[in-house]
Scaffold this motif. Structure first.
Motif, short mmCIF file in Angstrom:
data_model
loop_
_atom_site.label_atom_id
_atom_site.label_comp_id
_atom_site.label_asym_id
_atom_site.label_seq_id
_atom_site.Cartn_x
_atom_site.Cartn_y
_atom_site.Cartn_z
N SER A 58 -37.61 -19.37 -60.34
CA SER A 58 -38.62 -18.78 -59.46
C SER A 58 -39.85 -19.66 -59.52
N SER A 59 -40.92 -19.20 -58.91
CA SER A 59 -42.17 -19.95 -58.94
C SER A 59 -42.88 -19.81 -60.29
N ARG A 60 -42.40 -18.91 -61.13
CA ARG A 60 -43.06 -18.63 -62.41
C ARG A 60 -42.25 -19.05 -63.63
N GLY A 61 -40.96 -19.27 -63.44
CA GLY A 61 -40.14 -19.62 -64.59
C GLY A 61 -38.69 -19.84 -64.22
N ASP A 109 -46.35 -23.08 -66.88
CA ASP A 109 -47.77 -22.96 -67.20
C ASP A 109 -48.57 -22.44 -66.02
N ASN A 110 -48.16 -22.80 -64.81
CA ASN A 110 -48.84 -22.37 -63.59
C ASN A 110 -47.82 -21.82 -62.60
N ILE A 111 -48.28 -21.01 -61.66
CA ILE A 111 -47.41 -20.56 -60.58
C ILE A 111 -47.17 -21.77 -59.68
N GLU A 112 -45.92 -22.10 -59.47
CA GLU A 112 -45.54 -23.30 -58.71
C GLU A 112 -45.26 -22.92 -57.26
N LYS A 113 -46.33 -22.85 -56.45
CA LYS A 113 -46.19 -22.43 -55.05
C LYS A 113 -45.36 -23.41 -54.24
N SER A 114 -45.55 -24.71 -54.46
CA SER A 114 -44.78 -25.69 -53.69
C SER A 114 -43.30 -25.62 -54.05
N LEU A 115 -42.99 -25.32 -55.31
CA LEU A 115 -41.59 -25.13 -55.71
C LEU A 115 -41.02 -23.90 -55.03
N ALA A 116 -41.78 -22.81 -54.99
CA ALA A 116 -41.31 -21.58 -54.34
C ALA A 116 -40.99 -21.84 -52.87
N GLU A 117 -41.86 -22.56 -52.18
CA GLU A 117 -41.62 -22.89 -50.78
C GLU A 117 -40.36 -23.73 -50.62
N HIS A 118 -40.20 -24.72 -51.49
CA HIS A 118 -39.03 -25.59 -51.39
C HIS A 118 -37.74 -24.84 -51.73
N LEU A 119 -37.81 -23.95 -52.70
CA LEU A 119 -36.64 -23.12 -53.01
C LEU A 119 -36.23 -22.28 -51.80
N LEU A 120 -37.21 -21.70 -51.14
CA LEU A 120 -36.93 -20.86 -49.98
C LEU A 120 -36.34 -21.68 -48.83
N HIS A 121 -36.91 -22.85 -48.57
CA HIS A 121 -36.46 -23.66 -47.43
C HIS A 121 -35.11 -24.34 -47.65
N THR A 122 -34.74 -24.57 -48.91
CA THR A 122 -33.49 -25.25 -49.19
C THR A 122 -32.37 -24.29 -49.60
N GLN A 123 -32.67 -23.00 -49.65
CA GLN A 123 -31.67 -22.01 -50.02
C GLN A 123 -30.60 -21.92 -48.95
N THR A 124 -29.35 -22.06 -49.35
CA THR A 124 -28.25 -21.97 -48.38
C THR A 124 -27.44 -20.69 -48.58
N ASP A 125 -27.25 -20.29 -49.81
CA ASP A 125 -26.54 -19.04 -50.11
C ASP A 125 -27.60 -18.00 -50.48
N LEU A 126 -27.47 -16.80 -49.97
CA LEU A 126 -28.44 -15.76 -50.27
C LEU A 126 -28.04 -14.98 -51.51
N LEU A 127 -28.27 -15.61 -52.66
CA LEU A 127 -27.99 -14.99 -53.95
C LEU A 127 -29.29 -14.87 -54.70
#
Length: 129
Positions: A58-61, A109-127
């Motif tokens: 996730s964006s937090r861990g 250490d920090n909330i990773e907003k750019s990681l969260a966005e990239h996870l959402l945009h590259t997600q192919t399976d909805l798990l």
């Protein structure tokens, strides 16, 4: 025949959440098997870099599996490489250890907003977990 009672009085009730029941995770965790991951253990003398298997993120861990032992409260860097070439270097702390199974919980250490966005945009399976 009388009308059914559809009053919404129950919405006015106070809600208390039992702390033993509440979920400690505060972000959506994505189950991904298409992201390569590695951990670097911070050390002045002998920094170690080794691959880990990403369980969820996730964006937090994240939760990872590792053949190498990690210690609770150990400062680390988590390196992530996506199939599109995007890379994330994340400072984190090991907050959970299950050494018998090789499972570890990592808090960023920090909330990773750019990681969260990239996870959402590259997600192919909805798990989700």
């Amino acid at each position: 025949m009388s009308e059914p009672d559809f009053s919404l009085d129950f919405l006015d009730q106070e809600v208390t959440i039992d702390s033993s029941w509440s979920n400690k995770r505060s972000a959506v965790r994505y189950l991904r098997n298409d992201i390569r991951a590695a951990v670097k253990i911070k050390s002045m003398w002998f920094p170690r870099l080794f691959p880990v298997v990403l369980r969820d993120i996730s964006s937090r861990g994240a939760a990872v599996f590792s053949e190498k032992k990690l210690s609770k409260n150990k400062r680390i860097f988590l390196y992530l490489l996506f199939n599109d070439g995007r890379r994330f270097d994340i400072a984190a702390l090991v907050v959970h250890c299950d050494r018998e199974r090789g499972r570890y919980g990592i808090k960023f250490d920090n909330i990773e907003k750019s990681l969260a966005e990239h996870l959402l945009h590259t997600q192919t399976d909805l798990l989700f977990s």
